[in-house]
Design a protein around this motif. Structure first.
Motif, PDB file in Angstrom:
ATOM      1  N   ARG A 144       0.836  -1.201   0.000  1.00 40.76           N
ATOM      2  CA  ARG A 144       0.000   0.000   0.000  1.00 40.76           C
ATOM      3  C   ARG A 144       0.867   1.246   0.000  1.00 40.76           C
ATOM      4  NH1 ARG A 144      -5.213  -1.234   3.451  1.00 40.76           N
ATOM      5  NH2 ARG A 144      -5.681  -3.267   2.535  1.00 40.76           N
ATOM      6  N   LYS A 145       2.071   1.096   0.492  1.00 38.06           N
ATOM      7  CA  LYS A 145       2.942   2.254   0.633  1.00 38.06           C
ATOM      8  C   LYS A 145       3.456   2.697  -0.732  1.00 38.06           C
ATOM      9  CE  LYS A 145       6.141   3.507   4.333  1.00 38.06           C
ATOM     10  NZ  LYS A 145       7.146   2.970   5.223  1.00 38.06           N
ATOM     11  N   HIS A 148       2.499   5.890  -2.508  1.00 38.42           N
ATOM     12  CA  HIS A 148       2.888   7.108  -1.791  1.00 38.42           C
ATOM     13  C   HIS A 148       4.384   7.369  -1.957  1.00 38.42           C
ATOM     14  CE1 HIS A 148       4.599   8.904   1.826  1.00 38.42           C
ATOM     15  NE2 HIS A 148       4.974   7.707   2.218  1.00 38.42           N
ATOM     16  N   LEU A 151       4.936   8.861  -5.204  1.00 37.34           N
ATOM     17  CA  LEU A 151       4.531  10.260  -5.185  1.00 37.34           C
ATOM     18  C   LEU A 151       5.682  11.132  -4.709  1.00 37.34           C
ATOM     19  CD1 LEU A 151       1.684  11.437  -5.758  1.00 37.34           C
ATOM     20  CD2 LEU A 151       1.468  11.728  -3.293  1.00 37.34           C
ATOM     21  N   CYS A 152       6.457  10.588  -3.853  1.00 41.67           N
ATOM     22  CA  CYS A 152       7.552  11.362  -3.274  1.00 41.67           C
ATOM     23  C   CYS A 152       8.683  11.604  -4.277  1.00 41.67           C
ATOM     24  CB  CYS A 152       8.112  10.645  -2.051  1.00 41.67           C
ATOM     25  SG  CYS A 152       7.162  10.991  -0.595  1.00 41.67           S
TER      26      CYS A 152
END
Lengths: 153, 1092
Positions: A144-145, A148, A151-152
């Motif tokens: 799930r990470k 994200h 995105l970073c």
């Protein structure tokens, strides 16, 4: 078990887990007091002491003190085993764990502890099943990470 | 909107994550607080954003800061937000933060109920798991009530991972919401047989914890647990089951067997394989081990192995377990006293404390002194005040338990208490004080001794109060002052004590102590007045009043109201007394009447023992009861039928006979075990039942019908020694021992019983008498040393040549040092005025003959003394030039490694003899010894005493104060001693020619007296030499077994002896112009020979 504390030889708290609801101020006072008592003890001394109405069982691993408070009727030796088992779990998870691992991944250390003990009672006596649960939960987190993380960068 | 998200994520690139925060804190060691406050500001900004990832990161950092001790309660709502994230990553962090920060008073918890319920029913087991884990930390009664059903459902979840957690959390739910236990219990029981071992062990855990609180309800599960116990190989589970059985056993005796079996295994298994509990597969060895363990005594032996183990942890646990066994089987543990005493020497304080706990239960009359002596040694060595205080309380606990049941010699106990006052900075001064008071009040026979001790304490109050503010030890002065005041009739020198109590320094003591001082000064004043008014000279009494009037105003000015009030009252009283005295009115009796009567402790429930006088019905109405008709009275009864029996009226009639008897029995048992309850003697109890009377209100009395009297500071060690000797004597006396045994079998004894018992222990009354009379703790005098020789042959042969004397003394010294106390020896012996040289020749002959040491009165003997490693040798010489002077030469030898200086020699003058002090010195001033003593050096000092009458022997008490200087410290020490002036010490060996001797006898001025000594087996020349040496006679003429001897006193009295011997009988006919001197000398001679 009432609570478990991890602190360094310099008296820095590294981890604390309270199994009974305690006011913040009391926690701080107890931690401070207990650290003083435990740190003052010499290496050759036994691992048990009576403190207030509790029994304290502690053990030192390298520069870290693992310190548990148990009730009057509880078994000291098994508490010592609990500490040892927790250290083994950390060791397995981090791969020869050191204090820095716990400092930087303190939430991971909490997760492991939560899988091992719950409400102050041993949840699972098998190392394997604890580690398996952690790994799977981590896996879930990594999957799930990913978005994200992307995105970073 | 899209822009906002993009903007947020760009910002995030610059956000700190947890690792950055930790690193940052580590890099800002100097200004950590400042750095963290900027971080918290950042976190607050992050929490305002909509991006849940940012929020979760912020919450994660907050959790870390919370651990460092920063308040994060303001972010509670944000934590709930993160908890409710749909993503496991954030949810996990949210729940972690909640479990660390939330507690019952966190108000946002209410908001979480639905979220948690949702998570519990999540299809993802890890969501459920994390929710359960979190909940276990912050479950509140409300949450427990609302979620109990959901969790109960989870106990039957398909995944063991969830089942296990659900079972465990049920325990927390039960605690917060007990109503849930009943519906959940069947399912919980089911889980005991769950196929998954994790779930099974969780269920065992929960039930075990529940059973610990209320074992009765779980008795029905015993068979199930027994099955688990025999089948399970998981030691973690086994331990829990054994604990459970431990809780059940008291209810079901049949379980006892299996429990003891298992407990032993439980006890041994970690020991057999401490490193790997869960894998230890000692099942096969179980049956074998079981064979070994059927009795507790065996268990104790196993415990011994644990305690002897080098592993500190096992040692600790062994002691702990032993203290548990002690409660039920004290005998079996008592045999391991040696081991436990050993543990007192352990480096580890935890272990020492455990060992101390054990000591409490293992003392007996026999070993109390020994144990306490050991503890006293530890008190001296203890480095930390906490441990020392612990020791102190333990000593007092041990000694005072069950109404001082184990104390056979209260003098010894008082000495211990006095020694304990030397502890500086202890918090337990009040404890010592209350013990002193208790013993002095309750043990009448000890009062005289106690008063003497307390007077000394008061006299030396300055030593105790060095640092009044923080020093709890000054509390003992409270007790000392009270005891001296209340029992002032026992004081030897009340005037001196009165002066001590009125010293200006007293004003620095805490108020409540000063108050006691003032009040008791008044009591003392009364006593002093009485003794002074007996004299013809009234001025002394008036001077005393003046002293009071001079000193009391100091207390009148006190800031403490109590002190002020008492002082002004007493000041007025004394002023009035003074007025009366000036009119020559005798006031002593009236003043004494103020304090007449004894203050006795009365048990709190003593009133109950006073029977209600006949004809008095306490339940009857004094007036007509307020109008209340019969029907009204009955109404409530019919309404609350159940309460009827509890209604007050019927109770009185029902309760009576049997019930009362039963209650009385229960109460008696309670009282028997209550050390604070004062028991009446059994006989008076009986009397009371037959013929009740007010006289039978129980008032404490421990009567030790032993006259006790010892001046000076006591050294408890001596009592220990004496005790040993006495026991040896006891052993010889078989009959008595048997009697005692029988008595001991009699079981528990109340105070009254222990009185005679302890008397019996002290057996020979005269023995104690000697102890107290002759054995002043720190004293020198020869008579002191006589106590040991009474029971064992004298160990110091009579020696006189200095060298050999020293050697012998050293031997004894070594012997004494075995007791781990260095002792001072005091040597006392008489010299010819011609000098030591002549005497040593004289004694040389005695030495050759190897005779044992003779009497008290004369020969050099050693005496026990106090800790200072320091020896005194003392000679008393009469002075021919002056018939009223005696010169005492003292050789001081420093036996320790420290430097002794500023020695001050002082003696308490008696009416008859006084120390000659330089002009201008007060009557109580000490004389400075004109030298200092480096280690190992000895030197001699002489002191001159003036003696008025020499016809009676006398003893003088004295002290030697000195400073012990070490490299790093110097301490002030004091040594008490006693000088014994026997009548023979006033005799001077004077040669006399036979014709002069004959003339003297013919003159007819001399009174005759005679004495017979039986069973003297020594050759006649030895006998004569002995009299010459010890009693300063010279042989005038000797024909066969007959000899005439002569000596002269310093005041010119002639003493003539005719000594004849036949068949082991020696008869001495004596003549002297002073009959009482003669009879004393003869008594002393007799004593000399009775010693051999």
């Amino acid at each position: 078990m009432r609570f478990m504390l991890l602190f360094s030889r310099q008296g820095k708290l590294r981890l604390q887990k309270w199994y009974t609801a305690t006011a913040e101020r009391d926690k701080k006072k107890m931690v401070r007091e207990l650290m003083q008592v435990v740190l003052a003890r010499k290496p050759k001394m036994c691992s048990f002491l009576e403190w207030r109405d509790l029994k304290i069982v502690y053990k030192r691993y390298a520069s870290l003190y693992f310190c548990c408070a148990v009730e009057e009727q509880d078994n000291e030796l098994i508490t010592l085993e609990v500490i040892h088992r927790f250290v083994e779990l950390l060791d397995k998870y981090f791969g020869s764990v050191c204090e820095l691992d716990i400092i930087f991944n303190f939430e991971k250390a909490y997760f492991i502890l939560d899988e091992f003990l719950m409400g102050g009672e041993i949840q699972d006596t098998s190392k394997k099943s604890v580690l398996k649960a952690i790994e799977q939960a981590d896996l879930l987190q990594e999957v799930r990470k990913l978005p994200h993380n992307m995105l970073c960068f | 909107m899209a822009l906002k998200i993009v903007k947020g994520s760009i910002d995030r690139m610059f956000d700190k994550n947890l690792q950055d925060l930790v690193r940052g804190i580590r890099n800002h060691k100097e200004d950590e607080a400042k750095y963290i406050s900027t971080c918290i500001d950042e976190i607050k900004q992050e929490l305002k954003q909509d991006n849940i990832a940012v929020k979760a990161n912020a919450v994660c950092k907050l959790t870390y800061l919370q651990m460092l001790g920063y308040d994060v309660s303001w972010a509670a709502f944000n934590i709930v937000e993160v908890m409710s994230s749909s993503k496991f990553t954030y949810k996990r962090i949210g729940y972690l933060a909640a479990s660390q920060c939330f507690h019952e008073s966190t108000d946002v918890i209410m908001l979480t109920t639905n979220q948690i319920r949702k998570d519990l029913s999540s299809p993802n087991q890890y969501d459920t798991g994390v929710a359960l884990t979190g909940l276990s930390c912050f479950v509140t009664p409300d949450l427990a009530r609302d979620l109990a059903n959901d969790i109960m459902t989870l106990m039957s979840h398909t995944k063991p991972y969830i089942r296990k957690k659900a079972v465990l959390i049920m325990y927390k739910v039960f605690l917060k919401y007990p109503e849930s236990l009943r519906p959940a219990f069947p399912r919980l029981k089911e889980k005991l047989e769950d196929p998954d071992p994790g779930v099974q062990s969780a269920a065992v855990n929960v039930i075990c914890e529940l059973a610990r609180r209320n074992p009765k309800n779980y008795l029905s599960l015993a068979p199930l647990f027994f099955k688990l116990m025999t089948s399970s190989t998981n030691n973690w589970v086994l331990i829990k089951i054994i604990k459970l059985f431990g809780a059940l056993t008291p209810l079901e005796p049949r379980l006892c067997h299996s429990t003891s079996q298992m407990s032993f295994l439980f006890f041994l298994s970690p020991w057999l394989s401490p490193s790997s509990l869960s894998t230890s597969n000692s099942t096969s060895a179980m049956s074998l081990l079981y064979e070994c363990v059927n009795t507790v005594i065996l268990c104790v032996q196993k415990l011994r192995i644990l305690i002897e183990d080098s592993d500190q942890n096992l040692k600790y646990l062994g002691l702990l377990a032993m203290s548990k066994i002690l409660k039920t089987h004290p005998k079996s543990v008592q045999s391991h006293k040696d081991l436990i005493l050993q543990c007192l020497d352990d480096k580890d304080e935890s272990i020492r404390l455990r060992a101390l706990d054990l000591l409490y239960g293992m003392v007996s009359k026999k070993n109390l002194m020994e144990i306490v002596k050991k503890l006293m040694l530890h008190v001296d060595k203890a480095e930390g005040t906490t441990y020392r205080d612990e020791l102190l309380t333990k000593i007092i606990d041990i000694c005072s338990q069950s109404n001082y049941q184990y104390i056979t010699n209260f003098e010894w106990y008082i000495s211990i208490l006095v020694e304990l006052t030397r502890l500086e900075g202890t918090r337990h001064g009040h404890l010592i004080a209350s013990q002193m008071l208790d013993v002095a009040i309750r043990v009448k026979a000890i009062r005289e001794f106690a008063v003497a001790q307390m007077a000394t304490l008061l006299d030396n109050a300055h030593l105790l109060t060095g640092n009044t503010q923080r020093n709890g030890i000054c509390e003992v002065l409270y007790a000392a002052a009270w005891i001296c005041g209340e029992f002032s009739e026992h004081l030897e020198n009340p005037m001196q004590t009165l002066e001590a109590m009125l010293r200006p320094k007293v004003a620095t003591l805490p108020g409540h102590i000063q108050a006691v001082y003032v009040q008791n000064a008044a009591k003392l004043f009364a006593t002093v007045l009485r003794s002074q008014e007996g004299n013809t000279d009234r001025t002394a009494a008036q001077e005393t009043s003046q002293l009071m009037i001079d000193r009391l105003p100091l207390f009148v000015q006190s800031a403490n109201l109590e002190v002020q009030e008492r002082a002004s009252c007493i000041l007025q009283l004394v002023k009035y007394i003074q007025k009366l005295q000036q009119k020559d009115v005798e006031v002593a009796e009236e003043v004494n009447a103020l304090f007449a009567g004894e203050l006795n402790p009365v048990a709190p429930k003593a009133q109950k023992k006073v029977p209600v006088p006949e004809g008095l019905d306490l339940d009857a109405w004094i007036n007509e009861p307020p109008s209340e008709s019969e029907s009204e009275d009955e109404k409530p009864r019919t309404m609350f039928t159940r309460e009827e029996t509890k209604h007050s009226r019927p109770r009185h009639t029902e309760v009576d006979e049997k019930e009362l008897a039963k209650r009385r029995e229960v109460r008696k048992q309670e009282q028997a075990s209550n050390p604070f309850y004062i028991k009446s003697s059994p006989s008076s109890q009986k009397v009371y039942q037959e013929a009740p009377g007010v006289d039978h209100i129980p008032v404490v009395q421990i009567d030790l019908s032993v006259p006790l009297k010892v001046p000076g500071l006591p050294m408890s060690d001596q009592y220990v020694k004496l005790e040993e000797e006495r026991r040896q004597k006891d052993r010889a006396d078989k009959k008595k021992k048997e009697k005692k045994k029988r008595k001991e079998k009699g079981g528990r004894r109340g105070k009254r019983d222990s009185g005679p018992e302890s008397e019996e222990d002290i057996t020979p009354a005269h023995m104690v008498d000697i102890v107290t009379e002759e054995m002043p703790p720190t004293a020198i005098c020869r008579s002191v040393s006589l106590v040991p020789p009474l029971n064992s042959p004298p160990c110091v042969p009579s020696t006189c040549q200095k060298s050999s004397k020293h050697k012998k003394k050293k031997q004894k010294k070594e012997k004494e040092e075995k007791d781990k106390k260095k002792k001072k020896k005091h040597h006392h012996h008489r010299h010819h005025s011609d000098g030591a040289g002549e005497e040593s020749v004289q004694n040389g002959t005695v030495e050759e003959e190897e005779e044992p040491l003779p009497t008290i009165s004369d020969a050099p003997t050693c005496s026990l003394a106090s800790p200072p490693p320091f020896r005194q040798v003392c000679d008393i010489q009469g002075n021919l030039q002056d018939g009223s002077q005696v010169v005492v030469s003292l050789i001081f030898e420093n036996k320790c490694d420290s430097f002794l200086k500023a020695m001050e020699f002082n003696v308490l003058d008696s009416l008859n003899s006084r120390l000659q002090r330089p002009d201008g010195a007060g009557p109580h001033d000490g004389l400075t010894v004109p030298f200092q003593l480096p280690p190992g050096v000895s030197n001699e000092a002489r002191f001159v005493f003036t003696v008025k009458s020499i016809v009676m022997p006398q003893k003088l008490k004295g002290t030697l104060a000195f400073i012990v200087k070490n490299e790093d410290s110097s301490t002030h020490e004091k040594l008490d001693f006693k000088l014994h002036f026997t009548c023979t010490s006033y005799l001077i060996t004077t040669p006399c020619y036979s014709d002069a001797f004959a003339k003297l006898l013919e003159s007819g001025d001399l009174k005759a007296s005679s004495v017979k000594l039986e069973g003297v087996v020594m050759p006649f020349p030895h006998l004569l030499a002995r009299i010459c040496f010890h009693h300063h006679f010279s042989v005038v003429e000797r024909i066969d077994s007959c000899a005439s001897m002569y000596s002269r006193s310093i005041q010119g009295h002639h003493v003539c002896l005719l000594v004849k011997t036949a068949d082991q009988t020696v008869s001495i006919d004596a003549k002297c112009d002073e009959p009482s001197l003669l009879s004393n000398v003869l008594d002393e001679i007799k004593l000399t020979f009775s010693q051999c």
